[in-house]
Scaffold this active site. Structure first.
Site, PDB file in Angstrom:
ATOM      1  N   PHE A 125       3.425   4.964  -7.702  1.00  0.00           N
ATOM      2  CA  PHE A 125       4.259   3.887  -7.143  1.00  0.00           C
ATOM      3  C   PHE A 125       3.413   2.639  -7.012  1.00  0.00           C
ATOM      4  O   PHE A 125       2.347   2.670  -6.398  1.00  0.00           O
ATOM      5  CB  PHE A 125       4.839   4.284  -5.775  1.00  0.00           C
ATOM      6  CG  PHE A 125       5.732   3.215  -5.207  1.00  0.00           C
ATOM      7  CD1 PHE A 125       7.068   3.128  -5.588  1.00  0.00           C
ATOM      8  CD2 PHE A 125       5.231   2.270  -4.314  1.00  0.00           C
ATOM      9  CE1 PHE A 125       7.884   2.121  -5.076  1.00  0.00           C
ATOM     10  CE2 PHE A 125       6.049   1.269  -3.803  1.00  0.00           C
ATOM     11  CZ  PHE A 125       7.384   1.196  -4.178  1.00  0.00           C
ATOM     12  N   ASP A 164      -5.052   1.164  -7.476  1.00  0.00           N
ATOM     13  CA  ASP A 164      -4.102   0.691  -6.475  1.00  0.00           C
ATOM     14  C   ASP A 164      -4.415   1.400  -5.161  1.00  0.00           C
ATOM     15  O   ASP A 164      -4.135   2.584  -5.002  1.00  0.00           O
ATOM     16  CB  ASP A 164      -2.678   1.001  -6.958  1.00  0.00           C
ATOM     17  CG  ASP A 164      -1.613   0.587  -5.946  1.00  0.00           C
ATOM     18  OD1 ASP A 164      -1.957   0.272  -4.797  1.00  0.00           O
ATOM     19  OD2 ASP A 164      -0.423   0.604  -6.320  1.00  0.00           O
ATOM     20  N   LYS A 171      -0.796  -3.406   2.477  1.00  0.00           N
ATOM     21  CA  LYS A 171      -0.363  -2.635   3.648  1.00  0.00           C
ATOM     22  C   LYS A 171      -1.263  -2.751   4.894  1.00  0.00           C
ATOM     23  O   LYS A 171      -1.020  -3.583   5.737  1.00  0.00           O
ATOM     24  CB  LYS A 171      -0.140  -1.178   3.257  1.00  0.00           C
ATOM     25  CG  LYS A 171       1.116  -1.015   2.381  1.00  0.00           C
ATOM     26  CD  LYS A 171       1.642   0.404   2.379  1.00  0.00           C
ATOM     27  CE  LYS A 171       3.038   0.484   1.787  1.00  0.00           C
ATOM     28  NZ  LYS A 171       3.091   0.762   0.362  1.00  0.00           N
TER      29      LYS A 171
HETATM   30  C1  LIG Z   1       3.735   0.234  -0.805  1.00  0.00           C
HETATM   31  C2  LIG Z   1       2.976   0.283  -2.063  1.00  0.00           C
HETATM   32  C3  LIG Z   1       3.032  -0.764  -2.992  1.00  0.00           C
HETATM   33  C4  LIG Z   1       3.950  -1.940  -2.816  1.00  0.00           C
HETATM   34  O1  LIG Z   1       3.602  -2.718  -1.724  1.00  0.00           O
HETATM   35  P1  LIG Z   1       4.668  -3.782  -1.129  1.00  0.00           P
HETATM   36  O2  LIG Z   1       3.889  -4.497  -0.085  1.00  0.00           O
HETATM   37  O3  LIG Z   1       5.808  -2.995  -0.620  1.00  0.00           O
HETATM   38  O4  LIG Z   1       5.044  -4.665  -2.263  1.00  0.00           O
HETATM   39  C5  LIG Z   1       2.224  -0.676  -4.101  1.00  0.00           C
HETATM   40  N1  LIG Z   1       1.425   0.378  -4.314  1.00  0.00           N
HETATM   41  C6  LIG Z   1       1.353   1.399  -3.456  1.00  0.00           C
HETATM   42  C7  LIG Z   1       0.416   2.532  -3.724  1.00  0.00           C
HETATM   43  C8  LIG Z   1       2.136   1.400  -2.310  1.00  0.00           C
HETATM   44  O5  LIG Z   1       2.093   2.434  -1.460  1.00  0.00           O
END
Ligand SMILES: *Cc1c(COP(=O)(O)O)cnc(C)c1O
Length: 399
Positions: free
Chosen positions: A137, A222, A251
């Site tokens: 994700f 990521d 986050k």
């Molecule tokens: C939540 C998340 C995103 C997206 O972040 P947003 O601030 O919601 O755009 C991207 N990568 C990972 C691994 C995430 O958990």
């Protein structure tokens, strides 16, 4: 206080892109949130791995209040001292490189995707493909969504960006055999958050690093969910000793104030030249102050170490429950305070039951109960959460 939420009004004025919520939240402190009826909940979701230092930490509140009265925003037409300090601290936690700020996880991944274009378009072959993982994700913007495999996020939004190849997570051979003369980069999470708390093995990450060296690919990680002290390291990949070329963060970084960032090593950061990328809000004085406060609290309260220790305690409790409820729980997943209870049943009834009892947890991937407590969580709060989970499992078992 004492006022019920008005679901019909909520649904009348807000676009229905989220499942209709049943709780209206009005206050937070430490590991707890309160709803508008005054009911108190132990918050083991942390706004989805965002409020890592707990709600309204006094150090954070004081810094943000002071900065709000001083200067909130001025744009990147100017040098912003808080940005420079924050970048310096991020570099000191990762390694030699530079930082670019944005406002969210999706935006951080967009910046990584754009970096891979700048990199791949330099070569004669115009390498524009990126290998990404199944069940990953990366966010909801069109680029980040194109890097996200799950149909449930993609459906209805086609055509997406071409050039992403999905390879099985933790299957090095699948990644290797998917590389061709168009491949520019590999982008993966160190621990899959939305995908169900699957952890990248050390040998997988080391293998990916070697593939990137051998084929001259960008190694992109990521860390949006696993990062910022949650897993017992500052970033999740650091457990395995690899060194990616560029990293996305968001986050937990702002402790609740929106901020995202990418770190890029010294070889590739010069790919971004003046005017090549930008954002109006990214790295504002207020956002960077919030993030600086988060890093200060992490340092002062030893939260990296604490996530490790508290994670062990929570994990032990969950392992015990796994033995007691073999018909409901398959296994415990994740690392540090980013843990998942792998379930043999749909997690939604358990999530709802726990809310009733006063514990906020969140599902992941249709088969996992995700637990993301604040890193400041106490042992007593962990025990209370385990008691509620046990009671919730008993309720599910007797149904
Ligand atoms: C939540 C998340 C995103 C997206 O972040 P947003 O601030 O919601 O755009 C991207 N990568 C990972 C691994 C995430 O958990």
């Amino acid at each position: 206080m004492g006022k019920e939420m008005n679901p019909s009004k909520h649904n009348k004025f807000l676009i229905g892109n989220y499942a209709p919520p049943s709780i209206e939240v009005t206050r937070g402190k430490g590991s707890f949130i309160w709803d508008s009826t005054g009911k108190k909940y132990l918050d083991f979701a942390s706004g989805i791995a965002v409020t890592n230092v707990g709600h309204s930490h006094p150090t954070w509140v004081e810094s943000v209040q002071k900065q709000a009265a001083e200067l909130v925003h001025c744009s990147n037409l100017f040098s912003i001292p808080q940005q420079v300090s924050l970048a310096e601290q991020i570099v000191s936690k990762i390694g030699p490189g530079k930082v670019l700020f944005c406002n969210s996880g999706a935006e951080a991944n967009e910046a990584l995707i754009k970096l891979s274009r700048l990199f791949g378009n330099q070569s004669e072959k115009q390498r524009t493909n990126i290998l990404v993982a199944t069940n990953g994700f990366h966010g909801r913007t069109m680029g980040a969504l194109s890097a996200t495999e799950s149909k449930k996020y993609r459906q209805g939004f086609e055509p997406l960006l071409p050039g992403f190849t999905f390879c099985r997570y933790n299957d090095l051979a699948h990644f290797e055999s998917s590389i061709n003369d168009k491949t520019a980069a590999i982008l993966i999470e160190s621990i899959q958050g939305e995908g169900g708390l699957e952890v990248a093995t050390d040998s997988f990450l080391i293998g990916i690093e070697k593939l990137c060296t051998k084929h001259n690919l960008l190694f992109l990680i990521d860390e949006v969910q696993a990062g910022i002290a949650r897993t017992g390291n500052f970033l999740g990949y650091q457990e395995s000793g690899v060194q990616p070329h560029a990293i996305a963060m968001a986050k937990g970084l702002g402790g609740g104030f929106p901020i995202g960032a990418i770190w890029v090593n010294d070889s590739y950061s010069p790919l971004f030249t003046p005017g090549s990328h930008g954002t109006t809000y990214g790295g504002s004085p207020l956002a960077c102050t919030a993030a600086l406060a988060v890093l200060k609290i992490i340092e002062e309260e030893g939260l990296v170490e604490k996530a490790n220790n508290s994670g062990k305690k929570l994990r032990e409790g969950l392992e015990c429950l796994t033995k007691r409820f073999p018909s409901i729980i398959s296994h415990v997943k994740g690392r540090g305070l980013m843990l998942g209870l792998g379930l043999l049943v749909d997690p939604s009834p358990l999530v709802a039951n726990l809310r009733e009892k006063g514990l906020i947890a969140v599902g992941a991937a249709n088969n996992t109960l995700r637990l993301l407590p604040p890193l400041t969580v106490s042992n007593e709060e962990i025990e209370d959460a385990l008691d509620m989970i046990e009671a919730g499992l008993n309720a599910i078992a007797s149904n």
